[in-house]
Design an enzyme around this catalytic site. Structure first.
Site, PDB file in Angstrom:
ATOM      1  N   GLU A  66       0.846  -1.205   0.000  1.00 16.88           N
ATOM      2  CA  GLU A  66       0.000   0.000   0.000  1.00 16.88           C
ATOM      3  C   GLU A  66       0.879   1.253   0.000  1.00 16.88           C
ATOM      4  O   GLU A  66       0.650   2.200  -0.748  1.00 16.88           O
ATOM      5  CB  GLU A  66      -0.925  -0.036   1.223  1.00 16.88           C
ATOM      6  CG  GLU A  66      -2.038   0.984   1.159  1.00 16.88           C
ATOM      7  CD  GLU A  66      -2.990   0.897   2.348  1.00 16.88           C
ATOM      8  OE1 GLU A  66      -2.867  -0.041   3.168  1.00 16.88           O
ATOM      9  OE2 GLU A  66      -3.852   1.779   2.452  1.00 16.88           O
TER      10      GLU A  66
HETATM   11  N1  LIG Z   1     -14.517  14.691   3.390  1.00 17.10           N
HETATM   12  C1  LIG Z   1     -13.967  13.953   4.333  1.00 17.10           C
HETATM   13  N2  LIG Z   1     -13.681  14.498   5.533  1.00 17.10           N
HETATM   14  C2  LIG Z   1     -13.129  13.749   6.508  1.00 17.10           C
HETATM   15  N3  LIG Z   1     -12.811  12.463   6.385  1.00 17.10           N
HETATM   16  C3  LIG Z   1     -13.068  11.878   5.212  1.00 17.10           C
HETATM   17  C4  LIG Z   1     -13.657  12.586   4.130  1.00 17.10           C
HETATM   18  N4  LIG Z   1     -13.800  11.719   3.084  1.00 17.10           N
HETATM   19  C5  LIG Z   1     -13.319  10.531   3.493  1.00 17.10           C
HETATM   20  N5  LIG Z   1     -12.892  10.618   4.780  1.00 17.10           N
HETATM   21  C6  LIG Z   1     -12.278   9.569   5.609  1.00 17.10           C
HETATM   22  O1  LIG Z   1     -10.886   9.556   5.310  1.00 17.10           O
HETATM   23  C7  LIG Z   1     -10.346   8.262   5.573  1.00 17.10           C
HETATM   24  C8  LIG Z   1      -9.482   7.854   4.401  1.00 17.10           C
HETATM   25  O2  LIG Z   1     -10.208   7.209   3.443  1.00 17.10           O
HETATM   26  P1  LIG Z   1      -9.540   6.295   2.331  1.00 17.10           P
HETATM   27  O3  LIG Z   1     -10.664   5.731   1.556  1.00 17.10           O
HETATM   28  O4  LIG Z   1      -8.490   7.055   1.630  1.00 17.10           O
HETATM   29  O5  LIG Z   1      -8.742   5.219   3.149  1.00 17.10           O
HETATM   30  P2  LIG Z   1      -9.127   3.763   3.673  1.00 17.10           P
HETATM   31  O6  LIG Z   1      -9.670   2.957   2.568  1.00 17.10           O
HETATM   32  O7  LIG Z   1      -9.896   3.889   4.922  1.00 17.10           O
HETATM   33  O8  LIG Z   1      -7.622   3.284   3.966  1.00 17.10           O
HETATM   34  P3  LIG Z   1      -7.087   2.110   4.878  1.00 17.10           P
HETATM   35  O9  LIG Z   1      -8.033   0.940   4.705  1.00 17.10           O
HETATM   36  O10 LIG Z   1      -5.727   1.819   4.309  1.00 17.10           O
HETATM   37  O11 LIG Z   1      -6.976   2.626   6.233  1.00 17.10           O
HETATM   38  C9  LIG Z   1     -11.535   7.359   5.883  1.00 17.10           C
HETATM   39  O12 LIG Z   1     -11.600   7.247   7.285  1.00 17.10           O
HETATM   40  C10 LIG Z   1     -12.738   8.145   5.364  1.00 17.10           C
HETATM   41  O13 LIG Z   1     -13.907   7.895   6.113  1.00 17.10           O
END
Ligand SMILES: Nc1ncnc2c1ncn2[C@@H]1O[C@H](COP(=O)(O)OP(=O)(O)OP(=O)(O)O)[C@@H](O)[C@H]1O
Length: 390
Positions: A66
Site C-alpha cells: 500500500e
Molecule cells: N470529506 C472527508 N472528511 C473527513 N474524512 C473523510 C472525508 N472523506 C473521506 N474521509 C475519511 O478519510 C479516511 C481515508 O479514506 P480512504 O478511503 O483514503 O482510506 P481507507 O480505505 O480507509 O484506507 P485504509 O483501509 O488503508 O486505512 C476514511 O476514514 C474516510 O472515512
C-alpha cells in the site's frame, strides 16, 4: 462500476483489465473474523465476474505494498521516474492504517530489511523505505485514544478533542469491536458512556500523544512503537485523509509557521458544537465532529511520530490530485499489474526524429540524382552507337 462502464467505450469493455485491491479495513476484518472477510471477497468476486470487464482477481494488499504503490503513483504522475529525478516521499492516511514511504540516501535495508522495497524503474534502482502502521489510520487512532480514556470503564467522559457542547452516547461493545483495541476492553464496564466535548487543543494533543509509544527503540533511530525510520529526506506529498482533513480546516499551507497552525487548531477546537453545525449544515456530522481530533492527530503524527520539524514541515505538500488523477495507491497498483512501468528505459533511438527525416530526405535526393545520371548516360550511349542495336 457504472462510471467505468461510461468512461470506457463498450467495444473495449472485454479487453479492459479489472482488479480489486483491499487495504487495512479488510486486513483488520481478516484478523478479527477471517470467514467474514472470505465471505466479503466471495460476494465481491461474484459481482465483478459478472461485469463486462476482464476481471483478474481481488486480494488484500500488504501494508508495504500500500505504501510503495502510493509512492509509485505520486512519482509516476510527476514524471520523476522517467527522468530519473530525485523522488517525492508519500504520506498516506486512511481510516485504519497510515503509510510513510521515501527514498533515503542513508537507507539500504541493512538495519531494517522489513522496511525495504527494491524497485528498478526506467533503468533506475530505488531502495524505498516504507512502513505501514496498522491501527494508526484516523478512525482506529480515535478508537485507541478513546480506549485509553475509558480504560477504567466510566459512565461519562470529558473529551478535549471534541467541541464544547458536543454530547454523544457511545456503546462500549461498539467502541471496542476492533482488533486495535479489543484487548484493552475494561472488564466490568457499563453498557455505554456519555462523551462530552470540552474543545481544548492542548489537552487533546496530550491525549493523542499517549497512543504513541516512544519508550523503546532497538535501532539507531525510530519513529514510534519501536519502528525504524531513517532521517527524513526530500519533499513529501500527503494525500487521502491528510487532504480531506487539512483542506476542511484550511490548513494546507504547510509553509505557515507551526505556531500559526496550532493557534488555528486551538481556535477551531474551542468553537462551540452548535456554531459548527450552524456554519456547516451540509457536512457529514461524523466528519464535522471529528475534525478537531483528526487535525490534532495529523499534527502529532507528523511532528512527534515521523519527526517533521518546524523547519521541515514545509517540505510536505498536501495533495488530492496530480494532473487530474487521484493521489493514492490505486494507480500504482494498476501500473504494476499491467506492467506499465518498465524496469528498463525504452531503447533510446540513435537519432532524434528530426535526424531521421533529414537522412531520409538526403538519401532520396542522392538516389534521384543517381537515377538522373544513369538515365542521361544511357541515352547518350544509345545516341552515339545507333548501329550496334541491329
Ligand atoms: N470529506 C472527508 N472528511 C473527513 N474524512 C473523510 C472525508 N472523506 C473521506 N474521509 C475519511 O478519510 C479516511 C481515508 O479514506 P480512504 O478511503 O483514503 O482510506 P481507507 O480505505 O480507509 O484506507 P485504509 O483501509 O488503508 O486505512 C476514511 O476514514 C474516510 O472515512
Amino acid at each position: 462500476m457504472l462510471k467505468a462502464r461510461e468512461a470506457v467505450p463498450s467495444s473495449r469493455h472485454g479487453e479492459t483489465p479489472l482488479y480489486l485491491g483491499a487495504t487495512a479495513g479488510m486486513r483488520l476484518l481478516n484478523i478479527e473474523n477471517a470467514s467474514a472477510s472470505d465471505a466479503v471477497f466471495q460476494a465481491v468476486e461474484a459481482a465483478l465476474h459478472s461485469s463486462p470487464f476482464s476481471f483478474r482477481g481481488a486480494r488484500i494488499l500488504s501494508g508495504q505494498e500500500e505504501g510503495a504503490f502510493g509512492w509509485v503513483t505520486v512519482n509516476y504522475l510527476d514524471d520523476r521516474l522517467t527522468q530519473g529525478q530525485e523522488t517525492t516521499g508519500a504520506l498516506d492516511l486512511g481510516g485504519a492504517s497510515t503509510q510513510i514511504s521515501f527514498v533515503s540516501a542513508r537507507f539500504d535495508g541493512t538495519e531494517s530489511p522489513d522496511n525495504l522495497m527494491n524497485f528498478r524503474l526506467y533503468g533506475n534502482d530505488y531502495n524505498l523505505y516504507t512502513h505501514s502502521y496498522l491501527c494508526y489510520g484516523k478512525d482506529q487512532a480515535l478508537r485507541k485514544m478513546l480506549a485509553l480514556q475509558t480504560a477504567s470503564g466510566p459512565t461519562s467522559l470529558s473529551d478535549p478533542c471534541f467541541h464544547p457542547g458536543y454530547i454523544r452516547t457511545r456503546d462500549y461493545s461498539e467502541l471496542y469491536a476492533s482488533p486495535c483495541v479489543a484487548r484493552s476492553k475494561p472488564q466490568a464496564s457499563p453498557r455505554n458512556f456519555t462523551l462530552k466535548g470540552t474543545g481544548d487543543f492542548d489537552s487533546c494533543r496530550t491525549a493523542v500523544k499517549k497512543i504513541f509509544d516512544f519508550s523503546k527503540c532497538n535501532f539507531s533511530r525510530c519513529s514510534f512503537n519501536g519502528v525504524f525510520q531513517p532521517e527524513l529526506q526530500g519533499s513529501f506529498g500527503a494525500f487521502s485523509a491528510y487532504y480531506f482533513v487539512l483542506d476542511f480546516l484550511n490548513l494546507t499551507d504547510t509553509a505557515a509557521p507551526m505556531e500559526t497552525i496550532k493557534d488555528k487548531l486551538r481556535e477551531y477546537c474551542a468553537t462551540p458544537w452548535a456554531d459548527m453545525q450552524r456554519q456547516h449544515p451540509s457536512t457529514k456530522v461524523k466528519y464535522l465532529a471529528e475534525y478537531c481530533f483528526s487535525g490534532t492527530y495529523i499534527l502529532t503524527l507528523l511532528t512527534e511520530g515521523y519527526n517533521f520539524t518546524a523547519d521541515t514541515f514545509k517540505d510536505i505538500t498536501i495533495i488530492r490530485k496530480i494532473k487530474g488523477s487521484d493521489a493514492g495507491w490505486t494507480l500504482g497498483y494498476m501500473l504494476n499489474l499491467t506492467n506499465m512501468v518498465p524496469a528498463e528505459a525504452p531503447d533510446a533511438p540513435p537519432l532524434p526524429h528530426a535526424g531521421y527525416v533529414s537522412v531520409m530526405v538526403l538519401t532520396g535526393l542522392l538516389l534521384g540524382v543517381l537515377l538522373l545520371f544513369i538515365t542521361y548516360t544511357l541515352s547518350k550511349t544509345q545516341c552515339s552507337n545507333p548501329h550496334k542495336i541491329v
